[in-house]
Scaffold this motif. Structure first.
Motif, PDB file in Angstrom:
ATOM      1  N   PHE A   1      -7.705  16.870 -44.011  1.00 19.79           N
ATOM      2  CA  PHE A   1      -8.669  15.991 -43.335  1.00 19.79           C
ATOM      3  C   PHE A   1      -9.146  16.574 -42.016  1.00 19.79           C
ATOM      4  O   PHE A   1     -10.313  16.488 -41.672  1.00 19.79           O
ATOM      5  CB  PHE A   1      -8.018  14.621 -43.100  1.00 19.79           C
ATOM      6  N   LEU A   2      -8.249  17.196 -41.296  1.00 23.09           N
ATOM      7  CA  LEU A   2      -8.550  17.731 -39.977  1.00 23.09           C
ATOM      8  C   LEU A   2      -9.632  18.799 -40.015  1.00 23.09           C
ATOM      9  O   LEU A   2     -10.439  18.909 -39.095  1.00 23.09           O
ATOM     10  CB  LEU A   2      -7.264  18.298 -39.374  1.00 23.09           C
ATOM     11  N   TYR A   3      -9.701  19.584 -41.071  1.00 27.25           N
ATOM     12  CA  TYR A   3     -10.626  20.720 -41.134  1.00 27.25           C
ATOM     13  C   TYR A   3     -11.818  20.482 -42.047  1.00 27.25           C
ATOM     14  O   TYR A   3     -12.550  21.410 -42.358  1.00 27.25           O
ATOM     15  CB  TYR A   3      -9.868  21.972 -41.568  1.00 27.25           C
ATOM     16  N   ARG A   4     -12.045  19.257 -42.486  1.00 24.90           N
ATOM     17  CA  ARG A   4     -13.206  18.992 -43.344  1.00 24.90           C
ATOM     18  C   ARG A   4     -14.507  18.993 -42.576  1.00 24.90           C
ATOM     19  O   ARG A   4     -15.540  19.389 -43.085  1.00 24.90           O
ATOM     20  CB  ARG A   4     -13.035  17.660 -44.059  1.00 24.90           C
ATOM     21  N   SER A   5     -14.476  18.501 -41.339  1.00 28.55           N
ATOM     22  CA  SER A   5     -15.677  18.534 -40.495  1.00 28.55           C
ATOM     23  C   SER A   5     -15.247  18.567 -39.036  1.00 28.55           C
ATOM     24  O   SER A   5     -14.115  18.238 -38.701  1.00 28.55           O
ATOM     25  CB  SER A   5     -16.551  17.305 -40.745  1.00 28.55           C
ATOM     26  N   PHE A   6     -16.170  18.991 -38.185  1.00 23.41           N
ATOM     27  CA  PHE A   6     -15.851  19.049 -36.770  1.00 23.41           C
ATOM     28  C   PHE A   6     -15.639  17.649 -36.205  1.00 23.41           C
ATOM     29  O   PHE A   6     -14.839  17.461 -35.299  1.00 23.41           O
ATOM     30  CB  PHE A   6     -16.936  19.778 -35.982  1.00 23.41           C
TER      31      PHE A   6
ATOM     32  N   TYR B   1     -12.094  24.779 -30.645  1.00 22.81           N
ATOM     33  CA  TYR B   1     -13.008  25.099 -31.743  1.00 22.81           C
ATOM     34  C   TYR B   1     -12.884  26.576 -32.110  1.00 22.81           C
ATOM     35  O   TYR B   1     -12.744  26.923 -33.278  1.00 22.81           O
ATOM     36  CB  TYR B   1     -14.447  24.772 -31.337  1.00 22.81           C
ATOM     37  N   TYR B   2     -12.942  27.443 -31.118  1.00 23.71           N
ATOM     38  CA  TYR B   2     -12.867  28.880 -31.392  1.00 23.71           C
ATOM     39  C   TYR B   2     -11.445  29.360 -31.665  1.00 23.71           C
ATOM     40  O   TYR B   2     -11.247  30.334 -32.373  1.00 23.71           O
ATOM     41  CB  TYR B   2     -13.479  29.677 -30.234  1.00 23.71           C
ATOM     42  N   ARG B   3     -10.467  28.687 -31.121  1.00 23.86           N
ATOM     43  CA  ARG B   3      -9.082  29.110 -31.298  1.00 23.86           C
ATOM     44  C   ARG B   3      -8.486  28.587 -32.601  1.00 23.86           C
ATOM     45  O   ARG B   3      -7.735  29.292 -33.266  1.00 23.86           O
ATOM     46  CB  ARG B   3      -8.231  28.608 -30.125  1.00 23.86           C
ATOM     47  N   ASP B   4      -8.800  27.363 -32.981  1.00 26.54           N
ATOM     48  CA  ASP B   4      -8.108  26.724 -34.094  1.00 26.54           C
ATOM     49  C   ASP B   4      -9.038  26.335 -35.239  1.00 26.54           C
ATOM     50  O   ASP B   4      -8.807  26.704 -36.384  1.00 26.54           O
ATOM     51  CB  ASP B   4      -7.362  25.491 -33.572  1.00 26.54           C
ATOM     52  N   TYR B   5     -10.095  25.572 -34.940  1.00 25.56           N
ATOM     53  CA  TYR B   5     -10.911  24.993 -36.009  1.00 25.56           C
ATOM     54  C   TYR B   5     -11.680  26.036 -36.810  1.00 25.56           C
ATOM     55  O   TYR B   5     -11.639  26.037 -38.035  1.00 25.56           O
ATOM     56  CB  TYR B   5     -11.896  23.973 -35.414  1.00 25.56           C
ATOM     57  N   LYS B   6     -12.369  26.913 -36.129  1.00 31.09           N
ATOM     58  CA  LYS B   6     -13.231  27.872 -36.815  1.00 31.09           C
ATOM     59  C   LYS B   6     -12.451  28.805 -37.747  1.00 31.09           C
ATOM     60  O   LYS B   6     -12.829  28.945 -38.914  1.00 31.09           O
ATOM     61  CB  LYS B   6     -14.035  28.664 -35.780  1.00 31.09           C
ATOM     62  N   PRO B   7     -11.361  29.447 -37.281  1.00 33.74           N
ATOM     63  CA  PRO B   7     -10.623  30.321 -38.209  1.00 33.74           C
ATOM     64  C   PRO B   7      -9.994  29.573 -39.385  1.00 33.74           C
ATOM     65  O   PRO B   7     -10.048  30.039 -40.521  1.00 33.74           O
ATOM     66  CB  PRO B   7      -9.536  30.951 -37.343  1.00 33.74           C
ATOM     67  N   LYS B   8      -9.408  28.411 -39.126  1.00 37.32           N
ATOM     68  CA  LYS B   8      -8.718  27.692 -40.204  1.00 37.32           C
ATOM     69  C   LYS B   8      -9.690  27.050 -41.181  1.00 37.32           C
ATOM     70  O   LYS B   8      -9.427  27.022 -42.376  1.00 37.32           O
ATOM     71  CB  LYS B   8      -7.768  26.650 -39.630  1.00 37.32           C
TER      72      LYS B   8
ATOM     73  N   LYS C   1     -12.624  28.214 -41.924  1.00 35.48           N
ATOM     74  CA  LYS C   1     -13.145  29.323 -42.700  1.00 35.48           C
ATOM     75  C   LYS C   1     -12.140  29.741 -43.766  1.00 35.48           C
ATOM     76  O   LYS C   1     -12.496  30.024 -44.915  1.00 35.48           O
ATOM     77  CB  LYS C   1     -13.478  30.502 -41.810  1.00 35.48           C
ATOM     78  N   GLN C   2     -10.873  29.749 -43.396  1.00 29.74           N
ATOM     79  CA  GLN C   2      -9.814  30.106 -44.318  1.00 29.74           C
ATOM     80  C   GLN C   2      -9.782  29.125 -45.492  1.00 29.74           C
ATOM     81  O   GLN C   2      -9.658  29.524 -46.642  1.00 29.74           O
ATOM     82  CB  GLN C   2      -8.477  30.104 -43.592  1.00 29.74           C
TER      83      GLN C   2
END
Length: 78
Positions: free
Chosen positions: A6-11, A63-70, A72-73
């Protein structure tokens, strides 16, 4: 294909679960270290300006440290 958490479905979900509670907790803890929480403090516009500034700085950093890489993964299916 497995759905991302749920955390990484959307910003917005990331902001709702991670950034917003952190900013509210920071404001409350700051007031506790100054003495006690005065509910009049939450009537001041400066409280919300400080919270907004914290959300922008903390949000961009996370956003750049956690959300964007994960995210994308999870989207790449790795």
């Amino acid at each position: 294909m497995k759905k991302p958490p749920f955390l990484y479905r959307s910003f917005f979900n990331f902001w709702l679960v991670y950034i917003l509670p952190a900013s509210i907790l920071t404001i409350i803890l700051t007031q506790l270290f100054k003495g006690s929480i005065s509910w009049d403090f939450f009537k001041l516009p400066s409280t919300y300006v400080k919270m907004l500034i914290f959300q922008v700085i903390f949000g961009l950093w996370m956003y750049y440290r956690d959300y964007k890489p994960k995210s994308k993964q999870f989207k790449d299916g790795v």
